[in-house]
Write an enzyme that holds these catalytic residues in place. Structure first.
Site, short mmCIF file in Angstrom:
data_model
loop_
_atom_site.label_atom_id
_atom_site.label_comp_id
_atom_site.label_asym_id
_atom_site.label_seq_id
_atom_site.Cartn_x
_atom_site.Cartn_y
_atom_site.Cartn_z
CE LYS A 112 -4.26 -1.99 1.58
NZ LYS A 112 -4.88 -2.72 2.68
CE LYS A 193 -6.16 -9.20 -3.04
NZ LYS A 193 -6.15 -9.15 -1.61
CE LYS A 196 -13.23 -5.37 0.29
NZ LYS A 196 -14.12 -5.77 1.35
P1 TYM Z 1 -11.39 -8.44 3.45
O1 TYM Z 1 -12.53 -7.62 3.94
O2 TYM Z 1 -10.43 -7.82 2.49
O3 TYM Z 1 -11.91 -9.77 2.76
C1 TYM Z 1 -12.89 -10.60 3.37
C2 TYM Z 1 -12.59 -12.06 3.07
O4 TYM Z 1 -12.61 -12.32 1.66
C3 TYM Z 1 -11.42 -12.99 1.28
N1 TYM Z 1 -11.08 -12.61 -0.10
C4 TYM Z 1 -10.90 -13.48 -1.10
N2 TYM Z 1 -10.96 -14.82 -1.15
C5 TYM Z 1 -10.74 -15.41 -2.34
N3 TYM Z 1 -10.48 -14.72 -3.48
C6 TYM Z 1 -10.39 -13.39 -3.49
N4 TYM Z 1 -10.15 -12.73 -4.61
C7 TYM Z 1 -10.61 -12.70 -2.25
N5 TYM Z 1 -10.63 -11.39 -1.90
C8 TYM Z 1 -10.91 -11.35 -0.56
C9 TYM Z 1 -10.38 -12.52 2.28
O5 TYM Z 1 -9.29 -13.40 2.35
C10 TYM Z 1 -11.20 -12.50 3.55
O6 TYM Z 1 -11.29 -13.79 4.11
N6 TYM Z 1 -8.17 -8.29 7.23
C11 TYM Z 1 -9.44 -8.87 6.80
C12 TYM Z 1 -10.59 -8.57 7.73
C13 TYM Z 1 -10.36 -8.99 9.14
C14 TYM Z 1 -10.30 -10.34 9.62
C15 TYM Z 1 -10.07 -10.23 11.03
C16 TYM Z 1 -10.42 -11.58 9.01
C17 TYM Z 1 -10.17 -8.18 10.22
N7 TYM Z 1 -9.99 -8.92 11.36
C18 TYM Z 1 -9.96 -11.39 11.81
C19 TYM Z 1 -10.30 -12.72 9.81
C20 TYM Z 1 -10.07 -12.61 11.20
C21 TYM Z 1 -9.77 -8.30 5.45
O7 TYM Z 1 -9.38 -7.21 5.11
O8 TYM Z 1 -10.60 -9.05 4.70
#
Ligand code: TYM
Length: 330
Positions: A112, A193, A196
């Site tokens: 980032k 990947k 968003k």
């Molecule tokens: P976030 O909000 O970016 O994404 C949510 C979930 O979607 C999965 N994901 C994907 N899986 C497969 N293919 C893709 N292209 C793809 N894009 C996103 C992510 O791996 C995630 O599981 N840091 C986390 C949020 C968070 C969290 C936590 C997760 C905060 N605290 C504690 C687990 C446990 C995040 O930004 O996910």
């Protein structure tokens, strides 16, 4: 039942197909065997400057999508991270266990910053708050996509460090990352990947998008010129991505699917993937409309989820406070 936990950030007006197939589908299945805690990571979303009204809307939409996707709030606690203030508190303790260099070496932070994003300190300490989210619930597993793997590794490191320094207090969690679906690719650039922020509108499938547009995006997915439907993510990333999407939704293995397309072209594959996705998302969208029509019901579910989460969080924080030497408050 052993516990699991996972969260998603409310950083857009709809989750996308990667969030759904990489994470949410597993959340739903795991409810049968675990006591689950699923939350909207609204504190994490503050690392990206957002209009307050927009953040409120996205937080509700994200929670509603958990439910529309099949999370059962009677069994699983569905809540907002900020409603359980212990998350921020344990996050602070995690910050104090993390080296400055260690935090700066995290790849998502480095990416980032290198892309010129104006990083705030919240972005730097993002993984420590995430570690707190997980360790708070003694989670045995954390169902996430592949992009969260490094965050889970630092969570394990911090739990072990805490236990070494202060005595056995925290459960060291394991990732639950399902091969294949853990990285759904951009339809226009299948070597990146689906995301968003990174994907173009044609490369991304929003769960709330008009079904005709979803089908159109899938039909115009980038593939290759080889012409054979075969699962091989290295040399055929576009076709393999379509097979994975189909496979998770239909429950048929990628190999069986590939065999069923023997002698047929990519056009057939794309049409069938489009049908499978639209068939799944149509009832999802109907349920979303119902949930958003009555936000009082949604808010009640979130309040109830926070109550259940808080009960566990308070017990963990009591253990943590005692372990590190903070006086109990009378
Ligand atoms: P976030 O909000 O970016 O994404 C949510 C979930 O979607 C999965 N994901 C994907 N899986 C497969 N293919 C893709 N292209 C793809 N894009 C996103 C992510 O791996 C995630 O599981 N840091 C986390 C949020 C968070 C969290 C936590 C997760 C905060 N605290 C504690 C687990 C446990 C995040 O930004 O996910």
């Amino acid at each position: 039942l052993p516990r699991i936990l996972s969260g998603m950030q409310p950083t857009s007006d709809s989750l996308h197909l990667g969030n759904y197939l990489g994470a949410l589908v597993n959340w739903v299945t795991l409810q049968d065997d675990f006591e689950a805690f699923y939350f909207v990571a609204d504190l994490h979303a503050l690392t990206v400057p957002t209009d307050p009204e927009v953040l409120r809307r996205r937080t509700r939409v994200t929670a509603a999508q958990f439910l529309a996707g099949g999370v059962d709030p009677k069994r699983s606690a569905v809540f907002c991270q900020s409603h359980v203030t212990e998350h921020a508190e344990l996050g602070w303790v995690m910050n104090c266990l993390t080296g400055d260099g260690e935090a700066r070496r995290m790849t998502q932070f480095k990416d980032k910053v290198s892309k010129g994003q104006n990083a705030n300190v919240g972005l730097l300490t993002y993984p420590m708050l995430m570690a707190a989210d997980i360790l708070m619930y003694d989670a045995a597993y954390v169902p996430v996509g592949e992009d969260q793997r490094q965050h889970l590794e630092i969570t394990r490191d911090l739990a072990e460090r805490f236990n070494t320094r202060f005595g056995e207090t925290l459960v060291v969690p394991d990732p639950y990352i399902v091969k294949g679906a853990a990285k759904i690719m951009d339809l226009q650039d299948p070597t990146a990947k689906m995301s968003k922020t990174g994907s173009s509108p044609k490369g991304l499938i929003d769960l709330m998008e008009d079904p005709a547009k979803i089908a159109k995006n899938i039909r115009s997915a980038v593939t290759d010129t080889d012409g054979e439907v075969r699962y091989d993510p290295d040399t055929k990333p576009g076709v393999s991505n379509l097979l994975v999407i189909h496979s998770v939704l239909s429950g048929t293995s990628v190999e069986d699917l590939a065999a069923s397309f023997a002698g047929r072209g990519y056009g057939d594959l794309k049409q069938e993937v489009a049908d499978v996705v639209v068939d799944r998302l149509t009832p999802f969208q109907t349920r979303m409309a119902e949930l958003l029509a009555d936000p009082t019901e949604l808010d009640r579910i979130l309040a109830d989820g926070a109550d259940r989460a808080r009960e566990v969080a308070q017990a963990t924080m009591a253990r943590v406070r005692a372990a590190v030497g903070l006086l109990p408050s009378a």
